[in-house]
Enzyme design. Structure first.
Site, PDB file in Angstrom:
ATOM      1  N   CYS A  71      -2.074   0.688   9.281  1.00  0.00           N
ATOM      2  CA  CYS A  71      -0.901  -0.192   9.304  1.00  0.00           C
ATOM      3  C   CYS A  71       0.335   0.577   9.764  1.00  0.00           C
ATOM      4  O   CYS A  71       0.790   1.485   9.087  1.00  0.00           O
ATOM      5  CB  CYS A  71      -0.618  -0.736   7.901  1.00  0.00           C
ATOM      6  SG  CYS A  71      -1.850  -1.902   7.349  1.00  0.00           S
ATOM      7  N   ASP A 109     -12.578 -13.555  26.921  1.00  0.00           N
ATOM      8  CA  ASP A 109     -12.052 -12.897  25.717  1.00  0.00           C
ATOM      9  C   ASP A 109     -12.431 -11.418  25.788  1.00  0.00           C
ATOM     10  O   ASP A 109     -13.255 -10.929  25.019  1.00  0.00           O
ATOM     11  CB  ASP A 109     -12.666 -13.570  24.469  1.00  0.00           C
ATOM     12  CG  ASP A 109     -12.135 -12.988  23.161  1.00  0.00           C
ATOM     13  OD1 ASP A 109     -11.198 -12.175  23.191  1.00  0.00           O
ATOM     14  OD2 ASP A 109     -12.681 -13.356  22.095  1.00  0.00           O
ATOM     15  N   CYS A 138       0.835  -1.199   0.000  1.00  0.00           N
ATOM     16  CA  CYS A 138       0.000   0.000   0.000  1.00  0.00           C
ATOM     17  C   CYS A 138       0.869   1.248   0.000  1.00  0.00           C
ATOM     18  O   CYS A 138       1.709   1.422   0.874  1.00  0.00           O
ATOM     19  CB  CYS A 138      -0.898   0.014   1.240  1.00  0.00           C
ATOM     20  SG  CYS A 138      -1.829   1.528   1.395  1.00  0.00           S
ATOM     21  N   GLN A 164     -15.672 -11.457  13.919  1.00  0.00           N
ATOM     22  CA  GLN A 164     -14.209 -11.381  13.808  1.00  0.00           C
ATOM     23  C   GLN A 164     -13.801 -10.964  12.398  1.00  0.00           C
ATOM     24  O   GLN A 164     -14.368 -11.460  11.423  1.00  0.00           O
ATOM     25  CB  GLN A 164     -13.603 -12.746  14.128  1.00  0.00           C
ATOM     26  CG  GLN A 164     -13.784 -13.169  15.576  1.00  0.00           C
ATOM     27  CD  GLN A 164     -12.883 -12.414  16.515  1.00  0.00           C
ATOM     28  OE1 GLN A 164     -11.908 -11.798  16.103  1.00  0.00           O
ATOM     29  NE2 GLN A 164     -13.213 -12.440  17.792  1.00  0.00           N
ATOM     30  N   CYS A 222      -6.630  -9.404  23.384  1.00  0.00           N
ATOM     31  CA  CYS A 222      -6.165  -8.595  22.250  1.00  0.00           C
ATOM     32  C   CYS A 222      -5.238  -7.500  22.733  1.00  0.00           C
ATOM     33  O   CYS A 222      -4.873  -6.603  21.984  1.00  0.00           O
ATOM     34  CB  CYS A 222      -7.351  -8.017  21.497  1.00  0.00           C
ATOM     35  SG  CYS A 222      -8.468  -7.093  22.546  1.00  0.00           S
ATOM     36  N   GLU A 268     -22.357 -11.489  27.915  1.00  0.00           N
ATOM     37  CA  GLU A 268     -21.959 -10.408  27.017  1.00  0.00           C
ATOM     38  C   GLU A 268     -22.803  -9.177  27.313  1.00  0.00           C
ATOM     39  O   GLU A 268     -23.993  -9.295  27.589  1.00  0.00           O
ATOM     40  CB  GLU A 268     -22.140 -10.880  25.560  1.00  0.00           C
ATOM     41  CG  GLU A 268     -22.287  -9.818  24.510  1.00  0.00           C
ATOM     42  CD  GLU A 268     -21.044  -8.978  24.303  1.00  0.00           C
ATOM     43  OE1 GLU A 268     -19.928  -9.541  24.232  1.00  0.00           O
ATOM     44  OE2 GLU A 268     -21.183  -7.742  24.222  1.00  0.00           O
ATOM     45  N   CYS A 276      -7.594  -0.701  -0.385  1.00  0.00           N
ATOM     46  CA  CYS A 276      -6.782  -1.008   0.799  1.00  0.00           C
ATOM     47  C   CYS A 276      -6.179  -2.403   0.659  1.00  0.00           C
ATOM     48  O   CYS A 276      -6.865  -3.354   0.292  1.00  0.00           O
ATOM     49  CB  CYS A 276      -7.677  -0.951   2.034  1.00  0.00           C
ATOM     50  SG  CYS A 276      -6.953  -1.672   3.503  1.00  0.00           S
ATOM     51  N   CYS A 295      -1.807   6.555   6.442  1.00  0.00           N
ATOM     52  CA  CYS A 295      -3.002   5.907   6.969  1.00  0.00           C
ATOM     53  C   CYS A 295      -2.746   5.428   8.400  1.00  0.00           C
ATOM     54  O   CYS A 295      -1.660   5.000   8.742  1.00  0.00           O
ATOM     55  CB  CYS A 295      -3.358   4.732   6.059  1.00  0.00           C
ATOM     56  SG  CYS A 295      -4.654   3.686   6.680  1.00  0.00           S
TER      57      CYS A 295
HETATM   58  N1  SAH Z   1     -15.462 -13.780  21.963  1.00  0.00           N
HETATM   59  C1  SAH Z   1     -16.238 -12.965  21.072  1.00  0.00           C
HETATM   60  C2  SAH Z   1     -16.053 -11.445  21.202  1.00  0.00           C
HETATM   61  C3  SAH Z   1     -14.908 -10.923  21.974  1.00  0.00           C
HETATM   62  S1  SAH Z   1     -14.722  -9.171  21.835  1.00  0.00           S
HETATM   63  C4  SAH Z   1     -15.988 -13.366  19.654  1.00  0.00           C
HETATM   64  O1  SAH Z   1     -15.017 -14.017  19.390  1.00  0.00           O
HETATM   65  O2  SAH Z   1     -16.775 -13.038  18.779  1.00  0.00           O
HETATM   66  C5  SAH Z   1     -15.102  -8.642  23.473  1.00  0.00           C
HETATM   67  C6  SAH Z   1     -16.580  -8.586  23.770  1.00  0.00           C
HETATM   68  O3  SAH Z   1     -16.740  -8.185  25.131  1.00  0.00           O
HETATM   69  C7  SAH Z   1     -17.364  -7.594  22.948  1.00  0.00           C
HETATM   70  O4  SAH Z   1     -18.420  -8.274  22.328  1.00  0.00           O
HETATM   71  C8  SAH Z   1     -17.878  -6.567  23.970  1.00  0.00           C
HETATM   72  O5  SAH Z   1     -19.151  -6.078  23.665  1.00  0.00           O
HETATM   73  C9  SAH Z   1     -17.910  -7.368  25.233  1.00  0.00           C
HETATM   74  N2  SAH Z   1     -17.796  -6.641  26.509  1.00  0.00           N
HETATM   75  C10 SAH Z   1     -17.154  -5.481  26.772  1.00  0.00           C
HETATM   76  N3  SAH Z   1     -17.178  -5.196  28.073  1.00  0.00           N
HETATM   77  C11 SAH Z   1     -17.885  -6.196  28.680  1.00  0.00           C
HETATM   78  C12 SAH Z   1     -18.248  -6.480  30.033  1.00  0.00           C
HETATM   79  N4  SAH Z   1     -17.893  -5.655  31.018  1.00  0.00           N
HETATM   80  N5  SAH Z   1     -18.927  -7.602  30.283  1.00  0.00           N
HETATM   81  C13 SAH Z   1     -19.273  -8.455  29.276  1.00  0.00           C
HETATM   82  N6  SAH Z   1     -18.974  -8.230  27.990  1.00  0.00           N
HETATM   83  C14 SAH Z   1     -18.279  -7.126  27.687  1.00  0.00           C
END
Ligand code: SAH
Length: 484
Positions: A82, A409, A73, A310, A436, A360, A165, A79
């Site tokens: 990246c 996660d 790119c 994702q 992440c 969630e 992109c 940008c």
């Molecule tokens: N494991 C899922 C998404 C992970 S991303 C997947 O793979 O698709 C992190 C997620 O946590 C998001 O969807 C976000 O909305 C949620 N989140 C953020 N803060 C939170 C909280 N305090 N309690 C529960 N979920 C939460």
């Protein structure tokens, strides 16, 4: 020696910061130079000088580093997406592996020798380009008033015109150019953030990599009458644009999203399908260690313009396979999947556990999770809406819920202390942490290890080639004599 703004210096880059910036020293004075790569000798201009360090702008590469490559790119420096595309991909992976390790040492307090034992090599991508299944392109005008779409320049809202992109799908270009063409033809104005006027704000494009299905959603600042038939009737744009887009192979859904709010939030709440289906499908295949039975089946996800999904499905399969392997399920376990989003991990766990509970905070995501479970005939997954740090303690205190395995996660800020405390009280055999952000991961691992868990396995998975971001999966086991 002290330097000042606008001084020109020659420096050899010896290190890289967490945000991808090159770091070098001149007479003990530290320079941070964006876009410079380890091993480069560069000439830079000082933009901001402090007593012991300064930020420099890369002016010229005098001697390029061995790991410097020509990025696909040509806008990679302007940008914001990246930061390290000019670095050879193997070197990018090395940088990410070191970043995770350093955070685990510095913030998590783990020793280098210990990490040497538990950390496995980072899982890279076969092709670090064109991996994103989703992009949101802002629409605006350039200085001459011409309609453009592309990306925001780093840390600004200035649009760099680029319909191609290097991280996105090839179809993006044709879709975006059709949209600009018909907007020009019918004099449809782009939204202007400063005045809050104009119509088209963003274009969302998503493609199911397994299904080939494509979704286009125009985000518009539309005050008129709502409903499928009224929306998008502005001056002929609708019919001709739809006709052009519908011809693109794979096109499955064309919609508008209405956002009249004067904020940075991209999408509004209302979506109207103009053509085709409301949702596209995609299938994810995950395996459980050496067990490929889940892979045969795969799980189908139905995705609307507002759903979270994702962005790198190829690497997601690898990351979730790892999470599943780390969970070590036999079919007898009760598993909690915290921060479950649309239930992507939960639904795979369900195929290998007795029962899975997902938590969630976003109600729409939980609705998607329940629909996805039903669509795939999964009956042993249940979902709760709410914050993990509220739902989990509440259910634990009131109902004495238990878990054999807990999977988390969380977003970049990591887990809340209350959530970690409850996890420790629930004493699951294993905890799988998918992260992440390795800095908050390290902070949370320290709490869990102080609370009686041992870090057994750590593996980074690159989901975002060209950028400094990296995902990590970890397996923690309760230190317990009966459970070696
Ligand atoms: N494991 C899922 C998404 C992970 S991303 C997947 O793979 O698709 C992190 C997620 O946590 C998001 O969807 C976000 O909305 C949620 N989140 C953020 N803060 C939170 C909280 N305090 N309690 C529960 N979920 C939460």
């Amino acid at each position: 020696m002290e330097y000042k703004k606008n001084d020109i210096l020659t420096v050899t880059i010896e290190d890289i910061g967490n945000d991808g910036e090159g770091i070098g020293k001149v007479d003990g004075y530290t320079l941070f130079v964006k876009d410079a790569v380890i091993g480069d000798t560069v000439r830079c201009k000082i933009m901001k000088a402090k007593k012991n360090y300064a930020y420099g702008k890369l002016e010229e590469i005098l001697i390029p580093s061995d790991i410097r490559v020509t990025p696909l790119c040509k806008f990679h420096r302007q940008c914001g997406g990246c930061q390290i595309q000019a670095m050879d991909y193997e070197a990018q992976l090395g940088f990410k592996q070191r970043k995770v390790k350093n955070n685990l040492m510095r913030i998590g307090g783990f020793s280098a020798e210990f990490l040497e034992k538990v950390m496995e090599p980072i899982v890279g991508m076969e092709n670090p380009y064109h991996y994103r299944n989703k992009a949101q392109f802002p629409v605006g005008t350039d200085k001459e008033g011409k309609l453009i779409t592309g990306f925001y320049a780093g840390r600004t809202h200035d649009i760099i015109a680029n319909t191609d992109c290097a991280l996105g799908v090839p179809e993006n270009k044709e879709i975006l150019e059709s949209i600009l063409y018909y907007m020009e033809k019918y004099h449809v104005p782009a939204y202007d953030e400063k005045t809050g006027t104009g119509l088209v704000r963003h274009v969302l494009i998503r493609k199911g990599f397994a299904s080939g299905e494509i979704m286009v959603c125009l985000v518009v600042n539309y005050e008129g009458k709502r409903g499928k038939d009224q929306i998008g009737k502005w001056k002929g744009l609708k019919e001709e644009l739809i006709e052009a887009l519908a011809k693109i192979p794979g096109m499955t859904s064309i919609s508008v999203n209405i956002n009249t709010a004067r904020t940075n939030v991209i999408m509004g709440d209302e979506v109207y399908t103009l053509w085709g289906k409301d949702k596209i499908c995609d299938t994810i295949h995950v395996r459980n260690g050496e067990d490929f039975s889940l892979t045969d089946r795969g799980i189908v996800f139905r995705i609307s313009p507002l759903s979270f999904y994702q962005v790198n499905p190829v690497q997601t399969e690898k990351l979730y396979s790892l999470a599943l392997e780390y969970a070590g399920l036999t079919g007898e376990e009760t598993v909690w999947d915290l921060y479950c989003g649309i239930g992507t991990i939960s639904l795979f766990l369900a195929g290998a556990a007795k029962k899975v509970y997902g938590v969630e905070v976003i109600p729409q995501a939980i609705q998607d999770a329940r629909e996805n479970a039903e669509y795939n005939g999964i009956e042993n997954a249940e979902f709760y809406v709410g914050k993990a740090e509220e739902v989990l303690p509440d259910l634990y205190e009131r109902e004495g819920i238990r878990a054999d395995v807990i999977v988390v996660d969380p977003p970049r800020k990591g887990c809340d202390g209350e959530c970690l405390n409850t996890m420790l009280k629930m004493r699951p055999k294993r905890i799988v942490y998918v992260s992440c952000d390795s800095a908050t991961l390290a902070r949370d691992l320290k709490v869990l290890c102080d609370g009686g868990y041992e870090l057994r396995r750590v593996r980074a998975v690159d989901q975002f080639g060209g950028s400094v971001h990296v995902e990590v999966a970890c397996c923690l086991q309760r230190e317990d004599k009966a459970n070696p």
